[in-house]
Design a protein around this motif. Structure first.
Motif, short mmCIF file in Angstrom:
data_model
loop_
_atom_site.label_atom_id
_atom_site.label_comp_id
_atom_site.label_asym_id
_atom_site.label_seq_id
_atom_site.Cartn_x
_atom_site.Cartn_y
_atom_site.Cartn_z
N CYS A 411 -12.40 -5.77 -25.81
CA CYS A 411 -12.17 -5.92 -27.58
C CYS A 411 -13.63 -5.26 -28.41
O CYS A 411 -13.96 -5.23 -29.48
N ARG A 412 -14.69 -5.01 -27.04
CA ARG A 412 -16.13 -4.36 -27.26
C ARG A 412 -16.51 -3.34 -28.06
O ARG A 412 -17.10 -2.64 -28.45
N ILE A 413 -14.76 -2.76 -27.30
CA ILE A 413 -15.14 -0.68 -28.66
C ILE A 413 -15.10 -1.18 -29.82
O ILE A 413 -14.88 -0.18 -30.19
N MET A 414 -14.75 -2.12 -30.32
CA MET A 414 -14.83 -2.63 -31.57
C MET A 414 -16.07 -2.50 -32.64
O MET A 414 -17.01 -2.56 -32.08
N GLU A 415 -16.16 -1.87 -33.43
CA GLU A 415 -17.16 -1.50 -34.37
C GLU A 415 -18.27 -2.68 -34.34
O GLU A 415 -19.52 -2.71 -34.29
N THR A 416 -17.07 -3.05 -35.23
CA THR A 416 -18.13 -4.55 -35.99
C THR A 416 -17.75 -5.71 -35.16
O THR A 416 -16.85 -5.74 -35.21
N GLU A 417 -19.03 -6.77 -35.77
CA GLU A 417 -18.69 -8.17 -35.52
C GLU A 417 -17.06 -8.95 -35.60
O GLU A 417 -15.79 -9.25 -35.13
N ARG A 418 -16.48 -8.66 -36.66
CA ARG A 418 -15.58 -8.71 -37.54
C ARG A 418 -14.17 -8.41 -37.27
O ARG A 418 -13.45 -9.12 -36.79
N GLU A 419 -14.22 -7.70 -36.37
CA GLU A 419 -13.00 -6.95 -35.68
C GLU A 419 -13.14 -6.67 -34.23
O GLU A 419 -12.31 -7.34 -33.78
N ARG A 420 -13.98 -7.29 -34.05
CA ARG A 420 -13.88 -7.98 -32.91
C ARG A 420 -13.56 -9.27 -32.26
O ARG A 420 -12.51 -9.53 -31.99
N LEU A 421 -13.96 -10.55 -33.58
CA LEU A 421 -13.26 -11.01 -33.39
C LEU A 421 -11.54 -11.07 -33.93
O LEU A 421 -11.51 -12.02 -33.45
N LEU A 422 -10.71 -10.76 -34.54
CA LEU A 422 -9.69 -10.16 -35.00
C LEU A 422 -9.28 -9.93 -34.27
O LEU A 422 -8.38 -9.90 -33.61
N ALA A 423 -9.70 -8.68 -32.67
CA ALA A 423 -9.25 -7.93 -32.65
C ALA A 423 -9.21 -8.84 -30.61
O ALA A 423 -7.83 -9.82 -30.44
N VAL A 424 -10.00 -9.87 -30.63
CA VAL A 424 -9.59 -11.30 -29.86
C VAL A 424 -9.19 -11.95 -30.27
O VAL A 424 -7.90 -12.66 -28.69
N PHE A 425 -8.83 -12.73 -31.35
CA PHE A 425 -7.76 -13.67 -31.63
C PHE A 425 -6.21 -13.13 -31.00
O PHE A 425 -5.56 -13.60 -30.67
N VAL A 426 -6.16 -11.54 -32.33
CA VAL A 426 -4.76 -11.64 -31.76
C VAL A 426 -4.26 -11.05 -29.87
O VAL A 426 -3.55 -11.28 -29.56
N THR A 427 -5.69 -10.80 -29.09
CA THR A 427 -5.04 -10.03 -28.38
C THR A 427 -5.04 -11.49 -26.95
O THR A 427 -3.90 -11.05 -26.48
N THR A 428 -5.61 -12.16 -27.02
CA THR A 428 -4.83 -13.97 -26.73
C THR A 428 -3.13 -14.36 -26.84
O THR A 428 -2.93 -14.66 -26.12
N LEU A 429 -2.77 -13.66 -27.95
CA LEU A 429 -1.60 -14.10 -28.53
C LEU A 429 -0.34 -12.83 -27.99
O LEU A 429 0.51 -13.89 -28.14
N VAL A 430 -1.22 -11.86 -26.98
CA VAL A 430 -0.20 -10.91 -26.23
C VAL A 430 0.12 -11.84 -25.04
O VAL A 430 -0.80 -12.35 -24.32
N PRO A 431 1.40 -11.41 -24.55
CA PRO A 431 1.68 -12.33 -23.41
C PRO A 431 1.02 -11.48 -21.90
O PRO A 431 2.31 -10.24 -21.91
N CYS A 432 0.39 -12.03 -21.54
CA CYS A 432 -0.03 -11.38 -20.49
C CYS A 432 1.44 -11.55 -19.51
O CYS A 432 2.12 -11.82 -19.17
N ALA A 433 0.52 -11.01 -17.82
CA ALA A 433 1.32 -10.62 -16.51
C ALA A 433 2.33 -11.48 -16.62
O ALA A 433 2.78 -12.37 -15.94
N ALA A 434 1.30 -12.79 -16.51
CA ALA A 434 0.92 -14.03 -16.00
C ALA A 434 2.48 -15.13 -16.82
O ALA A 434 3.52 -15.71 -16.83
#
Length: 648
Positions: A411-434
């Motif tokens: 998520c650090r490919i995102m340009e701003t701290e706000r976008e990184r925080l949003l991206a990290v939040f929604v990413t944790t909701l994605v069903p991983c391989a586990a």
């Protein structure tokens, strides 16, 4: 006799073939870790060549030597401070001008350089011919044409790199800007003479004019007068050109790169559009692109489900035939049962998790290496803007289906701290391989692939809703999408398999000790009569609110370590992997159990990644929110499903 050692760093833009060259050179003699104090992956490997033991360091793929990202900071600091014996700058020959921008910066840094003119075959297919000798003369460094994917030119590349390292040769060519800028640089270089610093004076002068914060801060302590003069000069340049000084220097550097590219390239117009171009146009089309994307994603999940299901059934039959032999050898007493419970945990890990994880990672890395993932990001740009992000954020989201940890770090490919925080939040909701193991291994296996796909669609809807709410809660607007889409290419199978093997070994090293300890702990709790009290303490949540069997409370606790442990521990507790035969664990309970595990915080590794990326306070807030949200939505789903069943 002392061992002769060399250090070679691989540097270049993303998607130029660095990882292919790295894998080709180092083979199995490589390891992946983190840079000291950083969360960015560090790939290192060794090889023996012409009497030397050579350490190869694969630097992160970057586009400049500024300090806007952690990757850029790491690469610049490593080249300037650690001083590798030679830097191999890998460039994509088919987009030479764009890649030379980074080459010019490496020359400014004064590093001993060899240019790997990679993907020369793709350049030829595009109708681009490059005069290698002329390019060598203009840059003042060795240039070696390569086709890394086929191993062409790699031996010659290593040979030239060793020659440069032995002679400690650096380019004698100085990258000259316009007269106004050059005069100002010369003035600063004179002021910098005599100052001990790890960067060359000319490089420092250019970076001060560009307003590089890191160098400004360090030079402020060494000679504040230089920084003040640089700021004054940059304002003069800005006044003269009507643009910021950094923009002027960037533009001039691009112009130099363009001039070099034009001098060494000869363009031959292709008779008809190449297949890759036609495929690009089709997969990014405003209608056909979305249809292909939907079909591709459905095909991926169906393939993973089909392959995983068949392999899982086969392994189950194979391993459970060993149970009588196991008891015959160890006896049917307490020790035998204790050891079989541990063995059952291992069997469950092999039969439930691995059959789904392996094909998923192979497909994921295949798509990433082919270039299709960046097309998906482009297509998803408009949709992602609705939750305050842009299409680039869809790449870590897709990676999240493999593992949430690298997805969070991505998520650090995102340009701003706000976008990184949003991206990290929604990413944790994605069903991983586990979590895919649970969705496909439980709902998909016993209720059908349609129900499993419905849960994925439900998950995407929840991600969109929660992302939209988070976007409204955090002020600001999303930035525009600026990203590179490299040409389609046939993925390098060896690289794909190596990446899959690395993730599989990582899973084995982390998961299996936890599975063994978890199985052992559960059996001990059973022996000491602790299972029932813990399960009863959690029963207001598990039984009353979620409508699940009493014992599932234990498995949800283990799910914090790793998500697939919920299903594996459930199999261990119940003594079977055939969940359809478990009383009180019908279709509704399977769906509710899967929904809860799908939404509460992925695992302890993800929590650690969150703490590193956004700090422990925000990580704790996300963790607590997701646990409460998962339990809440699970209870609501249970009541809706019961109501539907009653109504029918």
């Amino acid at each position: 006799m002392a061992e002769k050692r060399l250090r070679i760093a691989l540097a270049g833009n993303a998607n130029v073939g660095k990882s292919v060259i790295f894998n080709y050179l180092t083979g199995l003699h490589q390891h992946i870790g983190n840079w000291p104090g950083k969360t960015v992956e560090k790939a290192e490997g060794t090889l023996h060549f012409k009497g030397y033991t050579i350490d190869i360091i694969d630097l992160p793929g970057i586009y400049s030597l500024s300090t806007y990202s952690i990757e850029e900071q790491i690469s610049r600091r490593y080249i300037a401070v650690e001083k590798p014996d030679v830097v191999i700058n890998v460039v994509d020959a088919s987009v030479l001008e764009r890649n030379l921008y980074f080459t010019l910066q490496l020359m400014e840094l004064g590093a001993p350089l060899v240019l790997a003119l990679n993907q020369i075959d793709i350049a030829k297919r595009k109708g681009i011919e490059i005069d290698v000798e002329k390019l060598e003369k203009l840059l003042g460094i060795p240039v070696v044409p390569t086709v890394a994917i086929k191993g062409i030119g790699i031996f010659k590349l290593l040979e030239r790199a060793v020659e440069v390292a032995e002679k400690r040769e650096t380019s004698k060519i100085v990258v000259k800007f316009g007269k106004e800028v050059e005069d100002k640089i010369a003035k600063l270089v004179k002021m910098l003479e005599g100052i001990r610093y790890w960067y060359p004076p000319r490089y420092v002068a250019i970076k001060l004019l560009e307003g590089d914060e890191e160098i400004e801060k360090e030079m402020e302590q060494l000679n504040p007068e230089v920084v003040a003069t640089a700021k004054k000069i940059s304002k003069e340049i800005e006044k003269l050109h009507g643009h910021s000084c950094s923009t002027v220097i960037t533009a001039e550097r691009y112009e130099i790169a363009g001039c070099i590219a034009r001098e060494v390239q000869r363009l031959v117009s292709p008779i008809k559009p190449r297949f890759e171009e036609r495929l690009h146009n089709l997969t990014t089309h405003k209608i056909a692109g979305y249809a292909i994307m939907a079909f591709s994603l459905l095909a991926i999940f169906y393939s993973v489900f089909t392959i995983g299901g068949c392999v899982s059934d086969f392994l189950n039959e194979l391993f459970y035939t060993t149970e009588p032999l196991f008891y015959k050898f160890l006896g049917a007493g307490t020790v035998g049962k204790l050891m079989w419970s541990v063995m059952e945990g291992v069997i469950a890990g092999i039969t439930i998790a691995m059959p789904y994880i392996v094909p998923f990672y192979i497909i994921l890395y295949f798509l990433e290496d082919s270039g299709y993932l960046s097309r998906i990001a482009f297509l998803m740009d408009n949709i992602m803007h609705k939750i305050g992000l842009h299409g680039k954020a869809f790449i870590p989201l897709i990676l999240g289906y493999g593992c949430n940890v690298p997805a969070c770090l991505g998520c650090r490919i995102m340009e701003t701290e706000r976008e990184r925080l949003l991206a990290v939040f929604v990413t944790t909701l994605v069903p991983c391989a586990a979590r895919t193991v649970i969705i496909l291994g439980l709902v998909g296996k016993y209720l059908g692939i349609e129900c499993a796909l419905a849960l994925y669609i439900f998950n995407l809807a929840i991600i969109f809703i929660l992302g939209r709410l988070a976007f409204k809660a955090l002020p600001g607007e999303p930035t525009a999408l600026i990203m590179e889409m490299h040409d389609y290419r046939w993925p390098h199978l060896k690289t794909v398999l190596k990446q899959t093997l690395f993730r599989l070994l990582e899973f084995t090293k982390i998961a299996f000790p936890l599975i063994i300890l978890g199985s052992f702990a559960i059996k001990l709790m059973e022996v000491f009569g602790l299972l029932e009290p813990i399960a009863l303490a959690l029963s207001p949540i598990t039984v009353t609110w979620l409508g699940l069997p009493l014992i599932t409370g234990i498995t949800l606790i283990f799910g914090v370590l790793r998500k697939e442990l919920t299903l594996i521990m459930l199999a261990t507790l119940l003594g079977t992997t055939n969940f359809a035969k478990v009383p009180g664990f019908g279709p509704i309970q399977m769906v509710v159990f899967t929904i809860v595990t799908m939404f509460y915080i992925p695992c302890i590794s993800t929590i650690a990644a969150l703490i590193k990326e956004i700090g422990w306070k925000k990580a704790l807030l996300i963790t607590i929110f997701e646990v409460i949200f998962a339990i809440t939505i699970g209870g609501i789903a249970y009541r809706i499903l019961i109501s539907i069943l009653t109504f029918k």
